[in-house]
Design a protein around this motif. Structure first.
Motif, short mmCIF file in Angstrom:
data_model
loop_
_atom_site.label_atom_id
_atom_site.label_comp_id
_atom_site.label_asym_id
_atom_site.label_seq_id
_atom_site.Cartn_x
_atom_site.Cartn_y
_atom_site.Cartn_z
N HIS A 3 -23.72 -8.17 -52.00
CA HIS A 3 -24.12 -8.76 -53.27
C HIS A 3 -25.18 -7.90 -53.97
O HIS A 3 -25.11 -7.67 -55.19
CB HIS A 3 -24.64 -10.18 -53.06
CG HIS A 3 -25.12 -10.84 -54.31
ND1 HIS A 3 -24.25 -11.26 -55.29
CD2 HIS A 3 -26.36 -11.11 -54.76
CE1 HIS A 3 -24.94 -11.79 -56.29
NE2 HIS A 3 -26.23 -11.70 -55.98
N LYS A 4 -26.14 -7.41 -53.21
CA LYS A 4 -27.19 -6.56 -53.78
C LYS A 4 -26.61 -5.26 -54.34
O LYS A 4 -27.13 -4.69 -55.29
CB LYS A 4 -28.25 -6.26 -52.74
CG LYS A 4 -29.13 -7.45 -52.43
CD LYS A 4 -30.12 -7.15 -51.34
CE LYS A 4 -30.91 -8.39 -50.96
NZ LYS A 4 -31.77 -8.15 -49.80
N ASN A 18 -24.99 -10.71 -48.27
CA ASN A 18 -26.14 -10.42 -49.13
C ASN A 18 -26.27 -8.93 -49.42
O ASN A 18 -26.63 -8.53 -50.53
CB ASN A 18 -27.43 -10.95 -48.50
CG ASN A 18 -27.56 -12.45 -48.63
OD1 ASN A 18 -26.93 -13.08 -49.47
ND2 ASN A 18 -28.37 -13.05 -47.76
#
Length: 137
Positions: free
Chosen positions: A133-134, A130
């Motif tokens: 991904h950010k 995550n």
């Protein structure tokens, strides 16, 4: 005379198990023990509106810029290969360079310790994914 001849030290061939013979640097400094702007260091670079992983090739202190080579995931085919070749290297401002996330530079031994608890390892891997991904990486 034989007394005046010095005996040369006997050198033995390195063992095949010698880490240096396997291409490893046993005394390499840790990721955070070297300056962020170091030639050969893997970093995250903001370029083209997203963050990408790259290796520093050259540092220009006067201009405040860094030449980097981006890490490519795979080799593209055909005409896309030519476009990708142009984008593989770039010159970016020093302030656009940041260190890799801690989990990206964690020693492999830590990874093995984490794998004992499968559920915890899966949750940690999800959290780490995550973060990337950010960043758009």
């Amino acid at each position: 005379t034989m007394a005046s001849v010095r005996a040369s030290p006997v050198r033995t061939a390195p063992s095949p198990e010698d880490p240096r013979q396997m291409g490893l640097r046993p005394n390499a400094p840790g990721y955070h023990d070297t300056p962020l702007l170091s030639i050969g260091k893997e970093v995250r670079v903001q370029h083209g509106g997203r963050f990408r992983r790259a290796t520093i090739q050259c540092i220009d202190d006067v201009a405040g810029s860094v030449d980097v080579a981006f890490r490519t995931q795979g080799r593209p085919q055909g005409q896309a290969a030519e476009a990708e070749q142009e984008e593989e290297e770039a010159t970016v401002a020093c302030e656009d360079v940041r260190p890799l996330e801690d989990f990206e530079v964690r020693p492999e031994a830590d990874e093995l310790k984490r794998s004992d608890d499968l559920l915890a390892a899966a949750a940690a891997a999800k959290d780490e994914a995550n973060v990337l991904h950010k960043l758009g990486d």
